[in-house]
Design an enzyme around this catalytic site. Structure first.
Site, mmCIF file in Angstrom:
data_model
loop_
_atom_site.group_PDB
_atom_site.id
_atom_site.type_symbol
_atom_site.label_atom_id
_atom_site.label_comp_id
_atom_site.label_asym_id
_atom_site.label_seq_id
_atom_site.Cartn_x
_atom_site.Cartn_y
_atom_site.Cartn_z
ATOM 1 C CB ILE A 36 -1.033 0.015 1.164
ATOM 2 C CG1 ILE A 36 -0.350 -0.035 2.535
ATOM 3 C CG2 ILE A 36 -2.055 -1.089 0.992
ATOM 4 C CD1 ILE A 36 -1.327 0.214 3.695
ATOM 5 C CG ASP A 101 -8.109 0.777 22.054
ATOM 6 O OD1 ASP A 101 -7.107 0.641 21.319
ATOM 7 O OD2 ASP A 101 -8.343 0.002 23.005
ATOM 8 C CE1 TYR A 124 -0.615 0.578 15.337
ATOM 9 C CE2 TYR A 124 -1.584 1.189 17.447
ATOM 10 C CZ TYR A 124 -1.664 0.507 16.248
ATOM 11 O OH TYR A 124 -2.779 -0.242 15.951
ATOM 12 C CE LYS A 128 -4.299 1.998 12.604
ATOM 13 N NZ LYS A 128 -4.344 1.183 11.372
#
Ligand SMILES: NC(=O)c1ccc[n+]([C@@H]2O[C@H](COP(=O)([O-])OP(=O)(O)OC[C@H]3O[C@@H](n4cnc5c(N)ncnc54)[C@H](OP(=O)(O)O)[C@@H]3O)[C@@H](O)[C@H]2O)c1
Length: 286
Positions: A36, A101, A124, A128
Site C-alpha cells: 500500500i 482505541d 503508532y 493511526k
C-alpha cells in the site's frame, strides 16, 4: 455484505486472515503482491480487481517498533492508508479502514465516543490517527472502525499466547494496570458486514462489551481451559520493556454502532469462549 466482492488488504495479518475465513469468496492480498505504500500499484490493483468494498487490515502494528521507526510507520499507516483509499475512490469502491482505541490518551473514566477529542500517546497511535484523516480526505465513501484489543486465531493472538505460555509450567506474568476492551476478529468481521449493509459512512467504535485488564482476560482463559489460575502473576506495565506509552484506560462506547445497525456487541467472555472452542479447547465451568 456481498462477500464475493470484498478485497482484504493485509490479508495475512491477524485481522485480515480471520476476516477471510468469515467472508466466503473474498479476495485477500498482502505484501509482497500488494504494497500500500506504492500508490500506482494500489491504483492498478483496484482498477483490475474492481471490488465493491476494500477492507484495509494492512498496517505497521508493532507499537514499540513504530516508536523508533517513525518514517516507516507513517509510510504504511498514513500514506499507505491514503493511497488505498484514493484507489478505492477511483475504482468506485467503499473503503473500510481499521483503527484503534489508542487514538485516545486513556485519561477518561468513562467511555470514549467517536466525537471525543483524540490525543495519541505514541508514534503508532499518531500514525493511526493521521491514517484516519488521510482516508477521510481521499474519499467520502469510507468507514473507519476503531477497535479495542484485537484477538483472533493468529499465533500471536493473546488467547493463543496465554495458552502457549501456560503450557510451559512456569508462572505466567500478565499486566494488571491497563484497562481495555477485548475485540474478537470474527465479531469485527460481522460488525463490518452490518455497517456496510446499512449503508453508513464515517467513524464507528466497535469492541466486545466489558472492560477488563489483561490479567482478567488471562484468568478467564485459564478457567475456561481448566488450568490453575494460581499460576497467574499480576505485574505492572512498568515491569515490561515497553518503549511506547499506552493508554491506561481505553474503553470505547459502541452506542453509535448499535444505533446504526440495531445490533449489540457481545460480552468478551462469550467471544473468548468462541475463540477457544474454534481452537479446539474443551471449555470448563460452563
Ligand atoms: N492488534 C491489535 O490489538 C489492534 C488493536 C487495534 C487496532 N488494530 C488495527 O487493526 C489492523 C490489523 O491489525 P493486525 O493486528 O491484524 O495487524 P498485523 O497482524 O500486524 O497484520 C498487518 C498486515 O499488514 C501487512 N503489511 C505491512 N505493511 C504493508 C504494506 N506496505 N502493504 C501491504 N500490507 C502490509 C503485514 O505484513 P508483514 O507482517 O509482512 O509486515 C501484515 O500481514 C491494523 O490497522 C491495526 O492498527 C490492531
Amino acid at each position: 455484505m456481498e462477500t464475493g466482492s470484498v478485497l482484504v488488504v493485509g490479508a495475512r495479518g491477524m485481522a485480515g486472515a480471520d476476516f477471510l475465513k468469515c467472508w466466503p469468496g473474498a479476495t485477500g492480498l498482502d505484501l509482497p503482491e500488494a504494497d500500500i505504500t506504492d500508490r500506482d500499484s494500489c491504483r492498478k490493483l483496484l482498477a483490475e480487481l474492481r471490488p465493491r468494498v476494500v477492507v484495509n487490515c494492512a498496517g505497521a502494528t508493532g507499537v514499540d517498533w513504530c516508536e523508533t521507526n517513525r518514517a516507516e510507520a507513517f509510510s504504511v499507516n498514513v500514506a499507505g492508508a491514503g493511497h488505498l483509499a484514493e484507489a478505492a475512490h477511483e475504482a468506485g469502491a467503499l473503503v473500510v479502514q481499521l483503527s484503534t482505541d489508542y487514538v485516545f490518551d486513556g485519561t477518561a473514566s468513562g467511555k470514549y465516543a467517536e466525537t471525543d477529542p483524540t490525543k495519541p500517546l505514541s508514534v503508532y497511535a499518531e500514525s493511526k490517527l493521521e491514517g484516519e484523516r488521510a482516508v477521510s480526505r481521499a474519499t467520502p465513501r469510507h468507514i473507519i472502525v476503531r477497535i479495542g484489543w484485537l484477538f483472533g486465531h493468529a499465533d500471536k493472538s493473546f488467547v493463543r499466547a496465554i495458552l502457549r505460555r501456560a503450557g510451559d509450567g512456569e508462572p505466567v506474568r500478565v499486566i494488571d494496570d491497563q484497562v481495555g476492551c477485548p475485540t474478537y476478529s470474527y465479531d469485527i468481521a460481522e460488525a463490518i458486514g452490518r455497517l456496510v449493509d446499512v449503508g453508513v459512512t464515517g467513524t464507528f467504535h466497535f469492541t466486545n462489551v466489558g472492560p477488563c485488564t489483561r490479567l482478567e482476560m488471562a484468568r478467564h482463559i485459564f478457567e475456561r481451559a481448566g488450568m490453575d489460575t494460581a499460576r497467574l502473576v499480576a505485574i505492572t506495565s512498568s515491569e515490561l520493556p515497553w518503549v511506547a506509552k499506552r493508554p491506561a484506560r481505553a474503553v470505547l462506547s459502541t452506542e453509535k454502532y448499535r444505533t446504526a445497525t440495531g445490533a449489540a456487541p457481545r460480552h468478551w467472555h462469550a467471544t473468548v469462549d468462541d475463540a477457544l472452542v474454534r481452537d479446539g479447547v474443551r471449555l470448563h465451568g460452563t
